[in-house]
Design a protein around this motif. Structure first.
Motif, PDB file in Angstrom:
ATOM      1  N   THR A   1     -13.077  62.249  -9.221  1.00 38.62           N
ATOM      2  CA  THR A   1     -12.764  63.449 -10.000  1.00 38.62           C
ATOM      3  C   THR A   1     -14.022  64.205 -10.424  1.00 38.62           C
ATOM      4  O   THR A   1     -13.964  65.403 -10.701  1.00 38.62           O
ATOM      5  CB  THR A   1     -11.964  63.068 -11.261  1.00 38.62           C
ATOM      6  OG1 THR A   1     -12.706  62.096 -12.018  1.00 38.62           O
ATOM      7  CG2 THR A   1     -10.618  62.476 -10.889  1.00 38.62           C
TER       8      THR A   1
ATOM      9  N   SER B   1     -14.905  65.890  -7.005  1.00 31.16           N
ATOM     10  CA  SER B   1     -13.725  66.416  -6.295  1.00 31.16           C
ATOM     11  C   SER B   1     -13.820  66.167  -4.794  1.00 31.16           C
ATOM     12  O   SER B   1     -13.401  66.987  -3.982  1.00 31.16           O
ATOM     13  CB  SER B   1     -13.540  67.920  -6.569  1.00 31.16           C
ATOM     14  OG  SER B   1     -13.205  68.135  -7.916  1.00 31.16           O
TER      15      SER B   1
ATOM     16  N   PHE C   1     -10.865  58.973  -4.255  1.00 34.58           N
ATOM     17  CA  PHE C   1     -11.082  60.340  -4.728  1.00 34.58           C
ATOM     18  C   PHE C   1     -11.852  60.290  -6.040  1.00 34.58           C
ATOM     19  O   PHE C   1     -11.442  59.628  -6.996  1.00 34.58           O
ATOM     20  CB  PHE C   1      -9.754  61.062  -4.935  1.00 34.58           C
ATOM     21  CG  PHE C   1      -9.922  62.468  -5.451  1.00 34.58           C
ATOM     22  CD1 PHE C   1     -10.385  63.471  -4.615  1.00 34.58           C
ATOM     23  CD2 PHE C   1      -9.632  62.781  -6.777  1.00 34.58           C
ATOM     24  CE1 PHE C   1     -10.565  64.769  -5.087  1.00 34.58           C
ATOM     25  CE2 PHE C   1      -9.803  64.070  -7.255  1.00 34.58           C
ATOM     26  CZ  PHE C   1     -10.269  65.069  -6.409  1.00 34.58           C
TER      27      PHE C   1
ATOM     28  N   ARG D   1      -6.862  64.592  -9.245  1.00 35.34           N
ATOM     29  CA  ARG D   1      -6.433  63.242  -8.878  1.00 35.34           C
ATOM     30  C   ARG D   1      -4.930  63.081  -9.083  1.00 35.34           C
ATOM     31  O   ARG D   1      -4.350  63.649 -10.007  1.00 35.34           O
ATOM     32  CB  ARG D   1      -7.186  62.225  -9.734  1.00 35.34           C
ATOM     33  CG  ARG D   1      -6.744  60.784  -9.514  1.00 35.34           C
ATOM     34  CD  ARG D   1      -7.394  59.848 -10.518  1.00 35.34           C
ATOM     35  NE  ARG D   1      -6.685  58.579 -10.589  1.00 35.34           N
ATOM     36  CZ  ARG D   1      -6.899  57.648 -11.507  1.00 35.34           C
ATOM     37  NH1 ARG D   1      -7.809  57.858 -12.442  1.00 35.34           N
ATOM     38  NH2 ARG D   1      -6.206  56.528 -11.507  1.00 35.34           N
TER      39      ARG D   1
ATOM     40  N   TYR E   1      -4.820  62.659  -3.853  1.00 38.15           N
ATOM     41  CA  TYR E   1      -5.160  63.735  -4.775  1.00 38.15           C
ATOM     42  C   TYR E   1      -4.355  64.975  -4.401  1.00 38.15           C
ATOM     43  O   TYR E   1      -3.623  64.985  -3.399  1.00 38.15           O
ATOM     44  CB  TYR E   1      -6.661  64.028  -4.741  1.00 38.15           C
ATOM     45  CG  TYR E   1      -7.208  64.415  -3.377  1.00 38.15           C
ATOM     46  CD1 TYR E   1      -7.481  65.743  -3.064  1.00 38.15           C
ATOM     47  CD2 TYR E   1      -7.465  63.455  -2.401  1.00 38.15           C
ATOM     48  CE1 TYR E   1      -7.987  66.105  -1.819  1.00 38.15           C
ATOM     49  CE2 TYR E   1      -7.970  63.802  -1.158  1.00 38.15           C
ATOM     50  CZ  TYR E   1      -8.227  65.123  -0.873  1.00 38.15           C
ATOM     51  OH  TYR E   1      -8.727  65.474   0.363  1.00 38.15           O
TER      52      TYR E   1
ATOM     53  N   CYS F   1      -6.479  55.403  -6.437  1.00 36.65           N
ATOM     54  CA  CYS F   1      -7.315  56.617  -6.364  1.00 36.65           C
ATOM     55  C   CYS F   1      -7.521  57.094  -4.927  1.00 36.65           C
ATOM     56  O   CYS F   1      -8.526  57.728  -4.611  1.00 36.65           O
ATOM     57  CB  CYS F   1      -8.674  56.393  -7.030  1.00 36.65           C
ATOM     58  SG  CYS F   1      -8.552  56.040  -8.795  1.00 36.65           S
TER      59      CYS F   1
END
Length: 251
Positions: free
Chosen positions: A237, A240, A235, A201, A211, A208
């Motif tokens: 985390t 992914s 995105f 990220r 990335y 967000c």
């Protein structure tokens, strides 16, 4: 009677349509995952694998076997998958070669110039309960088709947006990390990943939406700044991947 003929025509049209191709999904036509207009990964078992590949200058990620193609090679079946129309659809607001019209929303369209430019000074509306399907134009000489017939054969409008919004170009966001910040972010991410490449990220982006793709090259990192599309703007985390709903990790 005309309504029945239209429905029969659209049913036939549904048989001839290629399956939908979308940005940031594994494409059924060529097993490619277009991250954006100019980068992609190959897909296996409907999941992206391997390194992120950058398309050559002047080309875009498409659903063709060649993957990266020039704008002159785009047609009603070879698509600029991530497009320039805000992820409203690969062929939304796109004038294909020799095309006279392009859909600009799910129920409206505009004319194309002889040089392939979209002429949006006038935007035309389809009839009541009709949707704009660009592929129908070359087959049935109309791009406005009855919504009920399209739904019956599971055909979607070319554009996902309900209202046309002109494309605007903006400068890169302030959250775009510097080269040094990219290297640092990848180094931090390496501690939690044993893979040859991984995604992390952009922690300076509070939305967000962005990335980094990280791949080790000697002692340095190949670090690519990437953003999620409008259909999956966050995105995550944990996975992914870009997702539709803001993840708990985004805070």
């Amino acid at each position: 009677m005309q309504r029945i003929i239209a429905i029969v025509a659209i049913v036939a049209l549904g048989v001839s349509f290629a399956s939908a191709q979308s940005c940031q999904t594994c494409l059924s036509d060529n097993d490619v995952y277009c991250h954006n207009q100019t980068s992609y990964q190959n897909c296996m078992k409907n999941a992206p694998v391997g390194s992120v590949v950058q398309c050559p200058n002047g080309t875009v990620c498409s659903n063709s076997d060649e993957v990266c193609v020039s704008s002159s090679q785009l047609t009603s079946t070879i698509l600029d998958v991530c497009g320039t129309s805000g992820s409203n659809g690969a062929m939304c607001e796109v004038c294909s070669t020799n095309a006279k019209y392009a859909c600009v929303s799910n129920s409206s369209y505009a004319r194309c110039s002889s040089s392939g430019d979209l002429l949006t000074s006038n935007v035309y509306s389809c009839g009541t309960d009709e949707i704009c399907v660009i592929q129908a134009l070359s087959i049935y000489d109309t791009l406005c088709v009855p919504a009920c017939a399209a739904e019956f054969v599971d055909i979607s409008a070319t554009c996902s947006n309900s209202v046309y919004q002109p494309i605007t170009t903006t400068a890169a966001p302030a959250t775009t990390p510097s080269a040094e910040e990219k290297q640092q972010a990848c180094s931090v991410g390496e501690a939690s990943s044993s893979a040859s490449y991984f995604f992390v990220r952009n922690t300076d982006d509070s939305t967000c939406n962005s990335y980094l793709y990280c791949q080790k090259s000697g002692t340095d990192w190949v670090a690519l700044f990437m953003t999620c599309g409008s259909s999956k703007p966050f995105f995550d985390t944990t996975t992914s991947k870009c997702v539709e709903t803001k993840p708990a990790s985004c805070s």
